[in-house]
Motif scaffolding. Structure first.
Motif, PDB file in Angstrom:
ATOM      1  N   ARG A 151     -15.437   8.705  16.248  1.00  0.00           N
ATOM      2  CA  ARG A 151     -14.850   7.504  15.660  1.00  0.00           C
ATOM      3  C   ARG A 151     -14.067   7.884  14.413  1.00  0.00           C
ATOM      4  O   ARG A 151     -14.414   8.856  13.735  1.00  0.00           O
ATOM      5  CB  ARG A 151     -15.936   6.479  15.312  1.00  0.00           C
ATOM      6  N   GLU A 152     -13.024   7.104  14.135  1.00  0.00           N
ATOM      7  CA  GLU A 152     -12.186   7.361  12.955  1.00  0.00           C
ATOM      8  C   GLU A 152     -11.950   6.042  12.223  1.00  0.00           C
ATOM      9  O   GLU A 152     -11.764   5.002  12.854  1.00  0.00           O
ATOM     10  CB  GLU A 152     -10.851   7.978  13.389  1.00  0.00           C
ATOM     11  N   TRP A 153     -12.008   6.104  10.904  1.00  0.00           N
ATOM     12  CA  TRP A 153     -11.759   4.939  10.064  1.00  0.00           C
ATOM     13  C   TRP A 153     -10.503   5.174   9.224  1.00  0.00           C
ATOM     14  O   TRP A 153     -10.272   6.293   8.747  1.00  0.00           O
ATOM     15  CB  TRP A 153     -12.939   4.673   9.136  1.00  0.00           C
ATOM     16  N   GLU A 154      -9.731   4.099   9.038  1.00  0.00           N
ATOM     17  CA  GLU A 154      -8.477   4.192   8.289  1.00  0.00           C
ATOM     18  C   GLU A 154      -8.471   3.227   7.117  1.00  0.00           C
ATOM     19  O   GLU A 154      -9.157   2.208   7.128  1.00  0.00           O
ATOM     20  CB  GLU A 154      -7.286   3.891   9.199  1.00  0.00           C
ATOM     21  N   VAL A 155      -7.697   3.571   6.124  1.00  0.00           N
ATOM     22  CA  VAL A 155      -7.383   2.676   5.013  1.00  0.00           C
ATOM     23  C   VAL A 155      -5.868   2.623   4.898  1.00  0.00           C
ATOM     24  O   VAL A 155      -5.218   3.668   4.757  1.00  0.00           O
ATOM     25  CB  VAL A 155      -8.002   3.169   3.694  1.00  0.00           C
ATOM     26  N   GLU A 156      -5.318   1.427   5.035  1.00  0.00           N
ATOM     27  CA  GLU A 156      -3.865   1.246   4.972  1.00  0.00           C
ATOM     28  C   GLU A 156      -3.151   2.132   5.990  1.00  0.00           C
ATOM     29  O   GLU A 156      -2.093   2.701   5.724  1.00  0.00           O
ATOM     30  CB  GLU A 156      -3.352   1.524   3.552  1.00  0.00           C
ATOM     31  N   GLY A 157      -3.775   2.275   7.165  1.00  0.00           N
ATOM     32  CA  GLY A 157      -3.166   3.054   8.229  1.00  0.00           C
ATOM     33  C   GLY A 157      -3.334   4.555   8.105  1.00  0.00           C
ATOM     34  O   GLY A 157      -2.850   5.302   8.964  1.00  0.00           O
ATOM     35  N   ILE A 158      -4.041   5.027   7.084  1.00  0.00           N
ATOM     36  CA  ILE A 158      -4.243   6.456   6.851  1.00  0.00           C
ATOM     37  C   ILE A 158      -5.688   6.818   7.181  1.00  0.00           C
ATOM     38  O   ILE A 158      -6.619   6.193   6.642  1.00  0.00           O
ATOM     39  CB  ILE A 158      -3.923   6.844   5.397  1.00  0.00           C
ATOM     40  N   GLN A 198     -16.981   5.436   0.030  1.00  0.00           N
ATOM     41  CA  GLN A 198     -16.704   6.613  -0.789  1.00  0.00           C
ATOM     42  C   GLN A 198     -15.350   7.219  -0.427  1.00  0.00           C
ATOM     43  O   GLN A 198     -14.561   7.592  -1.303  1.00  0.00           O
ATOM     44  CB  GLN A 198     -17.796   7.659  -0.592  1.00  0.00           C
ATOM     45  N   ALA A 199     -15.092   7.303   0.877  1.00  0.00           N
ATOM     46  CA  ALA A 199     -13.820   7.875   1.324  1.00  0.00           C
ATOM     47  C   ALA A 199     -12.647   7.010   0.878  1.00  0.00           C
ATOM     48  O   ALA A 199     -11.595   7.521   0.451  1.00  0.00           O
ATOM     49  CB  ALA A 199     -13.825   8.025   2.840  1.00  0.00           C
ATOM     50  N   ALA A 200     -12.817   5.687   0.957  1.00  0.00           N
ATOM     51  CA  ALA A 200     -11.750   4.787   0.535  1.00  0.00           C
ATOM     52  C   ALA A 200     -11.486   4.918  -0.963  1.00  0.00           C
ATOM     53  O   ALA A 200     -10.324   4.909  -1.415  1.00  0.00           O
ATOM     54  CB  ALA A 200     -12.115   3.346   0.884  1.00  0.00           C
ATOM     55  N   ALA A 201     -12.560   5.049  -1.763  1.00  0.00           N
ATOM     56  CA  ALA A 201     -12.392   5.209  -3.210  1.00  0.00           C
ATOM     57  C   ALA A 201     -11.689   6.523  -3.534  1.00  0.00           C
ATOM     58  O   ALA A 201     -10.815   6.573  -4.414  1.00  0.00           O
ATOM     59  CB  ALA A 201     -13.759   5.143  -3.893  1.00  0.00           C
ATOM     60  N   GLU A 202     -12.039   7.587  -2.838  1.00  0.00           N
ATOM     61  CA  GLU A 202     -11.379   8.882  -3.050  1.00  0.00           C
ATOM     62  C   GLU A 202      -9.911   8.809  -2.651  1.00  0.00           C
ATOM     63  O   GLU A 202      -9.045   9.399  -3.308  1.00  0.00           O
ATOM     64  CB  GLU A 202     -12.093   9.975  -2.252  1.00  0.00           C
ATOM     65  N   TYR A 203      -9.618   8.098  -1.582  1.00  0.00           N
ATOM     66  CA  TYR A 203      -8.243   7.935  -1.129  1.00  0.00           C
ATOM     67  C   TYR A 203      -7.392   7.229  -2.188  1.00  0.00           C
ATOM     68  O   TYR A 203      -6.297   7.680  -2.532  1.00  0.00           O
ATOM     69  CB  TYR A 203      -8.237   7.151   0.187  1.00  0.00           C
ATOM     70  N   ARG A 204      -7.925   6.128  -2.736  1.00  0.00           N
ATOM     71  CA  ARG A 204      -7.157   5.377  -3.725  1.00  0.00           C
ATOM     72  C   ARG A 204      -7.008   6.166  -5.032  1.00  0.00           C
ATOM     73  O   ARG A 204      -5.955   6.122  -5.690  1.00  0.00           O
ATOM     74  CB  ARG A 204      -7.821   4.026  -3.979  1.00  0.00           C
ATOM     75  N   ALA A 205      -8.044   6.910  -5.407  1.00  0.00           N
ATOM     76  CA  ALA A 205      -7.960   7.749  -6.609  1.00  0.00           C
ATOM     77  C   ALA A 205      -6.913   8.842  -6.423  1.00  0.00           C
ATOM     78  O   ALA A 205      -6.172   9.177  -7.358  1.00  0.00           O
ATOM     79  CB  ALA A 205      -9.321   8.357  -6.921  1.00  0.00           C
ATOM     80  N   ALA A 206      -6.834   9.394  -5.225  1.00  0.00           N
ATOM     81  CA  ALA A 206      -5.841  10.435  -4.953  1.00  0.00           C
ATOM     82  C   ALA A 206      -4.435   9.864  -5.022  1.00  0.00           C
ATOM     83  O   ALA A 206      -3.504  10.517  -5.532  1.00  0.00           O
ATOM     84  CB  ALA A 206      -6.103  11.055  -3.586  1.00  0.00           C
ATOM     85  N   LEU A 207      -4.236   8.643  -4.527  1.00  0.00           N
ATOM     86  CA  LEU A 207      -2.924   8.007  -4.611  1.00  0.00           C
ATOM     87  C   LEU A 207      -2.498   7.820  -6.063  1.00  0.00           C
ATOM     88  O   LEU A 207      -1.336   8.080  -6.436  1.00  0.00           O
ATOM     89  CB  LEU A 207      -2.951   6.654  -3.905  1.00  0.00           C
TER      90      LEU A 207
END
Length: 232
Positions: free
Chosen positions: A17-24, A69-78
């Motif tokens: 399974r794969e999860w996305e945030v904003e299509g990423i 956690q993954a979503a928070a890391e993604y937004r911090a990286a952006l």
């Protein structure tokens, strides 16, 4: 009469399974767990359900714990123009003993996130194929045997040997941690003996992974039960 199995034949069943945030993609999970093969029975249905439930529980854990956690890391990286991270969680298994009416294995998950962050979690299962249920660790020792003391002493001796040889490092408090973090469910069988383990970080630094100790089989325990003859 009820059939008595000496061995259990299984094959892996897989799920992804794969999860996305904003299509990423930010989190991917891959699972491989055992599934009995052959004609269905109460035992094989029970074991199949058991590991199917473990599969679903792992996916829920990924979604409700790792995904935020993954979503928070993604937004911090952006925000900081860093490379976008992609967390990964894997759950697999290894059969360690399968004869004499006993089927033993461990399942283990590995989580990886940003560079330098990873986590191993292990779970042991030993099944009595005649009874159709898991076996308690104490069953491999004579009645009245101080089996916990035996196991803790064996672990302490092995830790002293490893540290003296310079092949492993444990926390300064490992003697207390051995007692406090011991869990009788954390064991499995192998050809070499009864193996029991501790969670990652519990008695040693992360570099040591999941510490495992193996006590060879002996007449005074741990001892494997004698194989039972098949019903006539």
């Amino acid at each position: 009469m009820k059939e008595s199995l000496a061995q259990l034949h299984t094959q892996p069943f897989a799920a992804e399974r794969e999860w996305e945030v904003e299509g990423i993609p930010v989190l991917a999970a891959a699972i491989s767990l055992p599934e009995p093969v052959g004609a269905g029975s109460a035992l094989t249905r029970r074991i199949r359900r058991y590991y199917q439930l473990q599969c679903r529980a792992f996916l829920r854990y990924c979604e409700h714990w790792l995904l935020p956690q993954a979503a928070a890391e993604y937004r911090a990286a952006l925000e900081t123009s860093r490379p976008l991270p992609c967390f990964r969680a894997e759950l697999g298994y290894r059969v360690t003993y399968n004869e004499g009416g006993l089927w033993s294995l461990y399942t283990q998950s590995r989580e990886t996130g940003p560079p330098g962050r990873w986590l191993l979690q292990r779970r042991g299962d030993t099944w009595d194929l005649a009874a159709g249920y898991p076996v308690a660790l104490s069953s491999f020792f004579p009645a009245g045997h101080g089996w916990k003391k035996t196991l803790l002493s064996a672990a302490a001796e092995e830790i002293l040997r490893q540290e003296a040889a310079g092949i492993a490092q444990y926390h300064d408090t490992w003697r207390q941690d051995l007692r406090r973090r011991f869990n009788a469910q954390n064991y499995y069988l192998s050809q070499e003996g009864l193996s029991f383990f501790y969670p990652m970080f519990s008695i040693a630094p992360a570099a040591e992974g999941v510490p495992v100790f193996t006590l060879p089989y002996a007449a005074q325990g741990p001892a494997l039960p004698a194989p039972q003859p098949a019903p006539q």
